[in-house]
Structures are given as structure tokens and as C-alpha cells.
Motif scaffolding. Structure first.
Motif, PDB file in Angstrom:
ATOM      1  N   LEU A   8       0.828  -1.208   0.000  1.00 40.26           N
ATOM      2  CA  LEU A   8       0.000   0.000   0.000  1.00 40.26           C
ATOM      3  C   LEU A   8       0.864   1.259   0.000  1.00 40.26           C
ATOM      4  O   LEU A   8       2.022   1.223   0.441  1.00 40.26           O
ATOM      5  N   PRO A   9       0.323   2.383  -0.476  1.00 41.10           N
ATOM      6  CA  PRO A   9      -1.041   2.552  -0.988  1.00 41.10           C
ATOM      7  C   PRO A   9      -1.167   2.044  -2.425  1.00 41.10           C
ATOM      8  O   PRO A   9      -0.206   2.076  -3.191  1.00 41.10           O
ATOM      9  N   GLU A  10      -2.350   1.581  -2.757  1.00 38.49           N
ATOM     10  CA  GLU A  10      -2.664   1.120  -4.095  1.00 38.49           C
ATOM     11  C   GLU A  10      -3.427   2.198  -4.844  1.00 38.49           C
ATOM     12  O   GLU A  10      -3.831   3.221  -4.268  1.00 38.49           O
ATOM     13  N   ASP A  11      -3.641   1.982  -6.145  1.00 38.33           N
ATOM     14  CA  ASP A  11      -4.514   2.867  -6.908  1.00 38.33           C
ATOM     15  C   ASP A  11      -5.909   2.856  -6.297  1.00 38.33           C
ATOM     16  O   ASP A  11      -6.435   1.795  -5.946  1.00 38.33           O
ATOM     17  N   VAL A  12      -6.505   4.026  -6.187  1.00 36.32           N
ATOM     18  CA  VAL A  12      -7.860   4.132  -5.660  1.00 36.32           C
ATOM     19  C   VAL A  12      -8.836   3.570  -6.688  1.00 36.32           C
ATOM     20  O   VAL A  12      -8.698   3.801  -7.895  1.00 36.32           O
ATOM     21  N   TYR A  13      -9.813   2.833  -6.198  1.00 38.80           N
ATOM     22  CA  TYR A  13     -10.778   2.200  -7.097  1.00 38.80           C
ATOM     23  C   TYR A  13     -11.816   3.229  -7.549  1.00 38.80           C
ATOM     24  O   TYR A  13     -12.877   3.394  -6.951  1.00 38.80           O
ATOM     25  N   THR A  14     -11.466   3.934  -8.608  1.00 37.70           N
ATOM     26  CA  THR A  14     -12.368   4.947  -9.143  1.00 37.70           C
ATOM     27  C   THR A  14     -11.943   5.263 -10.564  1.00 37.70           C
ATOM     28  O   THR A  14     -10.880   4.820 -11.022  1.00 37.70           O
ATOM     29  N   GLY A  15     -12.762   6.018 -11.259  1.00 37.48           N
ATOM     30  CA  GLY A  15     -12.415   6.479 -12.599  1.00 37.48           C
ATOM     31  C   GLY A  15     -12.042   5.358 -13.550  1.00 37.48           C
ATOM     32  O   GLY A  15     -12.618   4.278 -13.538  1.00 37.48           O
ATOM     33  N   MET A  16     -11.029   5.616 -14.381  1.00 39.69           N
ATOM     34  CA  MET A  16     -10.616   4.645 -15.396  1.00 39.69           C
ATOM     35  C   MET A  16     -10.054   3.377 -14.770  1.00 39.69           C
ATOM     36  O   MET A  16     -10.169   2.291 -15.341  1.00 39.69           O
ATOM     37  N   PHE A  17      -9.452   3.497 -13.576  1.00 39.55           N
ATOM     38  CA  PHE A  17      -8.864   2.313 -12.969  1.00 39.55           C
ATOM     39  C   PHE A  17      -9.906   1.223 -12.737  1.00 39.55           C
ATOM     40  O   PHE A  17      -9.617   0.027 -12.839  1.00 39.55           O
ATOM     41  N   ALA A  18     -11.122   1.638 -12.411  1.00 39.16           N
ATOM     42  CA  ALA A  18     -12.182   0.664 -12.142  1.00 39.16           C
ATOM     43  C   ALA A  18     -12.586  -0.115 -13.384  1.00 39.16           C
ATOM     44  O   ALA A  18     -13.347  -1.085 -13.296  1.00 39.16           O
ATOM     45  N   GLU A  19     -12.074   0.283 -14.547  1.00 32.25           N
ATOM     46  CA  GLU A  19     -12.362  -0.478 -15.760  1.00 32.25           C
ATOM     47  C   GLU A  19     -11.765  -1.877 -15.717  1.00 32.25           C
ATOM     48  O   GLU A  19     -12.299  -2.802 -16.312  1.00 32.25           O
ATOM     49  N   HIS A  20     -10.617  -2.038 -15.049  1.00 22.01           N
ATOM     50  CA  HIS A  20     -10.000  -3.365 -15.048  1.00 22.01           C
ATOM     51  C   HIS A  20      -9.569  -3.831 -13.664  1.00 22.01           C
ATOM     52  O   HIS A  20      -9.402  -5.022 -13.434  1.00 22.01           O
ATOM     53  N   GLY A  21      -9.367  -2.934 -12.710  1.00 24.66           N
ATOM     54  CA  GLY A  21      -9.144  -3.337 -11.333  1.00 24.66           C
ATOM     55  C   GLY A  21      -7.765  -3.881 -11.018  1.00 24.66           C
ATOM     56  O   GLY A  21      -6.772  -3.504 -11.630  1.00 24.66           O
ATOM     57  N   TYR A  22      -7.717  -4.804 -10.057  1.00 24.05           N
ATOM     58  CA  TYR A  22      -6.461  -5.224  -9.429  1.00 24.05           C
ATOM     59  C   TYR A  22      -5.984  -6.619  -9.864  1.00 24.05           C
ATOM     60  O   TYR A  22      -5.081  -7.167  -9.253  1.00 24.05           O
ATOM     61  N   ALA A  23      -6.589  -7.186 -10.882  1.00 24.23           N
ATOM     62  CA  ALA A  23      -6.152  -8.500 -11.382  1.00 24.23           C
ATOM     63  C   ALA A  23      -6.283  -8.505 -12.894  1.00 24.23           C
ATOM     64  O   ALA A  23      -7.137  -9.181 -13.461  1.00 24.23           O
ATOM     65  N   SER A  24      -5.438  -7.723 -13.544  1.00 19.28           N
ATOM     66  CA  SER A  24      -5.524  -7.587 -14.994  1.00 19.28           C
ATOM     67  C   SER A  24      -4.337  -8.194 -15.728  1.00 19.28           C
ATOM     68  O   SER A  24      -4.319  -8.227 -16.949  1.00 19.28           O
ATOM     69  N   HIS A  25      -3.328  -8.670 -14.991  1.00 24.03           N
ATOM     70  CA  HIS A  25      -2.150  -9.281 -15.605  1.00 24.03           C
ATOM     71  C   HIS A  25      -2.362 -10.794 -15.690  1.00 24.03           C
ATOM     72  O   HIS A  25      -2.581 -11.455 -14.684  1.00 24.03           O
ATOM     73  N   THR A  26      -2.260 -11.346 -16.879  1.00 25.45           N
ATOM     74  CA  THR A  26      -2.424 -12.787 -17.068  1.00 25.45           C
ATOM     75  C   THR A  26      -1.180 -13.526 -16.568  1.00 25.45           C
ATOM     76  O   THR A  26      -0.058 -13.120 -16.875  1.00 25.45           O
ATOM     77  N   PRO A  27      -1.357 -14.606 -15.793  1.00 26.93           N
ATOM     78  CA  PRO A  27      -0.185 -15.366 -15.334  1.00 26.93           C
ATOM     79  C   PRO A  27       0.509 -16.090 -16.484  1.00 26.93           C
ATOM     80  O   PRO A  27      -0.019 -16.168 -17.603  1.00 26.93           O
ATOM     81  N   VAL A  28       1.693 -16.651 -16.201  1.00 32.90           N
ATOM     82  CA  VAL A  28       2.451 -17.386 -17.195  1.00 32.90           C
ATOM     83  C   VAL A  28       3.063 -18.604 -16.507  1.00 32.90           C
ATOM     84  O   VAL A  28       3.331 -18.572 -15.301  1.00 32.90           O
ATOM     85  N   SER A  29       3.298 -19.670 -17.268  1.00 38.64           N
ATOM     86  CA  SER A  29       3.845 -20.888 -16.684  1.00 38.64           C
ATOM     87  C   SER A  29       4.888 -21.511 -17.592  1.00 38.64           C
ATOM     88  O   SER A  29       4.825 -21.375 -18.826  1.00 38.64           O
TER      89      SER A  29
END
Length: 449
Positions: free
Chosen positions: A116-137
Motif C-alpha cells: 500500500l497505498p494502491e490505486d484508488v478504485y475509481t475512474g478509469m482504474f475501475a475499468e480493469h481493477g487489481y487482477a488484470s495481468h495474465t499469469p504465465v507458466s
């Protein structure tokens, strides 16, 4: 393409597509193309060809990946579930979920606490949120990236191996980050453009930093880099950034070549490549380009094959059999990869307009995850299998068109009439299509009738 380069390209594809796995964002080397021979379904619904449906513990716009008999996807919970009442950031948790690919049963759910602090959940950020990176293996471990909370490695049984913070900044636009990590040799390469304006390579065994390439030019970059084989001794790491395309040495992070590209102050999509040619089609500023990838230094005047004014919005285009397909605002586009000239352009048929309109009204009125400044934009990128292009709209329609020189729409499919956000790119494996929304993960396949 010379034989040695062809063999080297094949080895890269095999390493990322072992046993029909789909182990990173957009599958084999980020191409979005499945080269499997199995037939994939053309039509489905909540009653037809739906193998299973699994409820997820939280929202997310990252894409699923397939590793053997397991499916992995990321989510978040605890904070940022409602624009009007986001809650306390201390309660934010990132999740890496492992599901059984045959049944959809959740095998394990591992959480990561926030830095913390993280991006505030508002505006454009709320379009994709806190889990937008696809994992890799790599088939032995699974790696996730959670922005300021860092890159995290787990074994396939859910044991955390390491966690490395690669940057503590926030995107100045408050749009967050969304680029997905990729693997190269013994390196995990993380696009930490929002967190440190850098590409960072970590030792995939230990999480220790191997190299870091920082530049203010990475600001406003949200695409995922790709690996482009040049010859048997050289592979380039290529990414689109505002106004330019950059190629780096993936072993060291040093810049190899760059090219002036589209006049756009942000780069949201990923570049694509085929036969040592890199293609980019961007959205906000518009523009398209094809550039040979075997150069050094400034190749703007020497290696650009064509440029155009095509516009692609958010999603990444896809190349297949000499054609580039992309979608924008309900329009399907196809251009010739050799010349950049248009092959076709046409509006997609929504099918049941009444249901679609109702869903759009629901999406605009909901108080939770909203559409923000990009209302109406689709985020999912197209994928190709069995001679068909699959494209998922944000409101949940999956359009299926036939590959070729004319627009031939085969179907439009919906899995639910509920208010779900479909921003992830599908994964394809063994004839099955895995589609994720902010509430569920769906597996679609041909059922015996």
C-alpha cells in the motif's frame, strides 16, 4: 523463411505450447493462434456445449492459462468491488486460482497481501481493477504479477516459492497496469511500466533481478512484449510504446532497434509478429505499421514496410495466413499483412438485439464495476482455432467468423443474461475454449449428441 529460422521459431512455439497447453497471455508466444487439429465449437449457450461453469472468488480481467490438467486465473477481493463504496485498501487481496480443467473444481486458492497505498478504485482504474495481468507458466511453476505487490512464483501445488517487488510507483493517469509477464530462457520478464517505467527480468528460479531497463518512454504503455526470432543466434524482445516500437535484447535488456510508429500518446495493445515482421495497430490515436525486425538502431527510414490509419482501440490484433484481423466498436476488420490494404470491413451481427440492448442498459446503470471513460470499448483480444476467429465482446457475446477474404460470421453466442463483464481473452486447449468473466470461468467444448 530460411530453414534454421523456421526450426528456431518452431522450438519457441513448442516450448510455450507443450501438450496443447496455453501457458501465457494469448497462448503460443502471444500469437493468439492455436495450431491444434481438434475441432472447436461454433455454437454454444448456457444449455449447449457448456462443459462447466465455475464461480470465481472475485472479479478480474486477466485471462486464463492452461497447464496440463490445470487452469490458472487471477482475481481480487476485499476492496474495490463497488465504485460508490470501495472499502478499505488494507482488505485488498490478490488471488491465484487453480482449477481442474475437466470439472472446473477449484483445487487451490492462494492470496497475496497488498503493498500500500494502491490505486484508488475509481475512474478509469475501475475499468480493469487489481487482477488484470495474465499469469504465465513454464509447466513446472506458475508466475503472477500484481503491480505494486510484485511478481510471485508458485509451484503447481500452490506452494509460494518467492515474491519480488519491482516498483512502488502508481500510474500518473491512475489507470493502473495490465501488461502480462512472459518467460524467456531462465528469465521472467515483467513489464512494470506503471510501477517503475521499466522492463525488469527476474531469475525464474529465485526471483532475483537480472536486468532492468528504465525509460520515461515506457510511460503510458499497457501492452505485453513478444519474442521475435531473427535467426538461430538472435531473438528480439519487442514492445509498442507511445509513438514508437522498441526492440531489446532479452538477455540483457539493451535496446537493439527502434522505429517511429503511430502518433499516439498511449499504447494499449500488444504488437504481433510473423516471419520476422512486427505489426502494430493502435487505438486512441489510431494508426498501423509493419516493420522488419532484423535491424539495429533507428530503423524508421530503412525497415518500415507499410503504415496506415487503421484503428484498433484496446484489444490486440491477430495474424493468420497472411491476414490481420482486428475488431473495433462492433466492426470486424481484415487487412493484408503484406501490403496493409483492406481485405474487408463489416459490422458484426449481434443476433438478439433486445437481449443485447438490455445488457448494455444494465452495464451502464450498475453501481459496481462500470464502463468509465471507455464505455462501449471491448478489452478481449481475438483468438483463432480450427479456421475460426473468436472474439468476445465486453457485454458477453462471442462472435465466431470464418478466416478468409470475406466477412463470414458463423455465429454469435452468449453464456448468460446476467450482468457480467467479459474483458479477458479466451484460452484454447484440446478443442475446448475457456472464457472468463468478472464472476465466472466457463469451459466450452463439443458435447456428444
Amino acid at each position: 523463411m530460411p530453414f534454421k529460422i523456421a526450426v528456431f521459431t518452431l522450438l519457441i512455439l513448442i516450448s510455450s505450447n507443450t501438450q496443447a497447453d496455453w501457458m501465457r497471455f494469448r497462448g503460443p508466444n502471444g500469437s493468439g493462434v492455436s495450431d491444434e487439429k481438434q475441432a472447436t465449437p461454433t455454437k454454444w449457450s448456457d444449455q449447449k456445449n457448456l462443459m462447466w461453469k465455475a464461480a470465481l472468488p472475485g472479479p478480474g480481467s486477466s485471462s486464463p492459462i492452461i497447464v496440463g490438467d490445470k487452469v490458472f486465473v487471477t482475481c481480487w477481493s476485499g476492496y474495490g468491488l463497488n465504485r460508490n463504496n470501495p472499502g478499505n485498501q488494507k482488505d485488498l487481496r490478490r488471488h491465484l486460482i487453480c482449477l481442474n480443467r475437466q470439472s472446473g473444481k477449484i483445487l487451490w486458492d492462494k492470496t497475496v497481501e497488498p503493498v500500500l497505498p494502491e490505486d484508488v478504485y475509481t475512474g478509469m482504474f475501475a475499468e480493469h481493477g487489481y487482477a488484470s495481468h495474465t499469469p504465465v507458466s513454464d509447466g513446472k511453476r506458475v508466475y503472477a504479477y500484481f503491480g505494486k505487490s510484485g511478481a510471485v512464483a508458485f509451484d503447481l501445488d500452490g506452494n509460494q516459492l518467492w515474491q519480488t517487488i519491482v516498483g512502488d510507483e502508481l500510474d500518473p493517469r491512475r489507470w493502473g497496469s495490465s501488461s502480462s509477464p512472459i518467460l524467456y530462457k531462465n528469465l521472467l520478464i515483467v513489464t512494470a511500466t506503471a510501477e517503475s517505467e521499466a522492463l525488469v527480468a527476474l531469475n525464474k528460479e529465485t526471483g532475483k533481478e537480472v536486468w532492468r531497463q528504465e525509460s520515461t518512454g515506457f510511460n503510458a504503455t499497457w501492452g505485453t512484449p513478444i519474442l521475435v526470432p531473427i535467426d538461430e543466434n538472435r531473438t528480439d524482445l519487442v514492445i509498442g510504446v507511445p509513438y514508437e516500437i522498441w526492440s531489446l535484447n532479452p538477455d540483457t535488456g539493451k535496446l537493439r532497434w527502434y522505429c517511429e510508429a503511430m502518433p499516439t500518446e498511449t499504447y494499449c495493445s500488444s504488437v504481433i509478429a510473423h516471419d520476422c515482421i512486427v505489426y502494430g495497430i493502435e487505438g486512441r490515436g489510431g494508426g498501423s505499421i509493419a516493420v522488419r525486425a532484423d535491424g539495429k538502431g533507428d530503423v524508421t527510414k530503412t525497415h518500415v514496410l507499410w503504415s496506415g490509419r487503421d484503428a484498433n482501440r484496446i484489444e490486440t490484433p491477430i495474424i493468420y495466413q497472411g491476414r490481420i484481423y482486428f475488431f473495433s466498436r462492433g466492426i470486424a476488420n481484415c487487412i493484408d499483412a503484406k501490403t496493409g490494404k483492406r481485405i474487408f470491413r463489416g459490422r458484426l451481427d449481434k443476433g438478439d438485439a433486445e437481449i443485447a440492448n438490455n445488457r448494455e442498459e444494465q452495464s451502464e446503470s450498475r453501481s459496481g464495476r462500470g464502463r468509465g471513460g471507455f464505455r462501449g470499448s471491448d478489452y478481449s483480444s481475438p483468438v483463432i482455432a480450427d479456421g475460426k476467429v473468436y472474439f468476445v465482446s465486453r457485454s458477453g457475446e462471442t462472435y465466431v467468423i470464418k478466416t478468409g477474404d470475406k466477412l463470414e460470421q458463423l455465429s454469435v453466442n452468449r453464456l448468460t443474461n446476467e450482468n457480467e463483464d467479459f474483458s479477458a481473452t479466451p484460452a484454447i486447449s484440446d478443442g475446448k475454449i475457456f472464457i472468463r468473466s468478472d464472476k465466472h470461468l466457463y469451459c466450452i467444448g463439443k458435447k456428444d449428441t
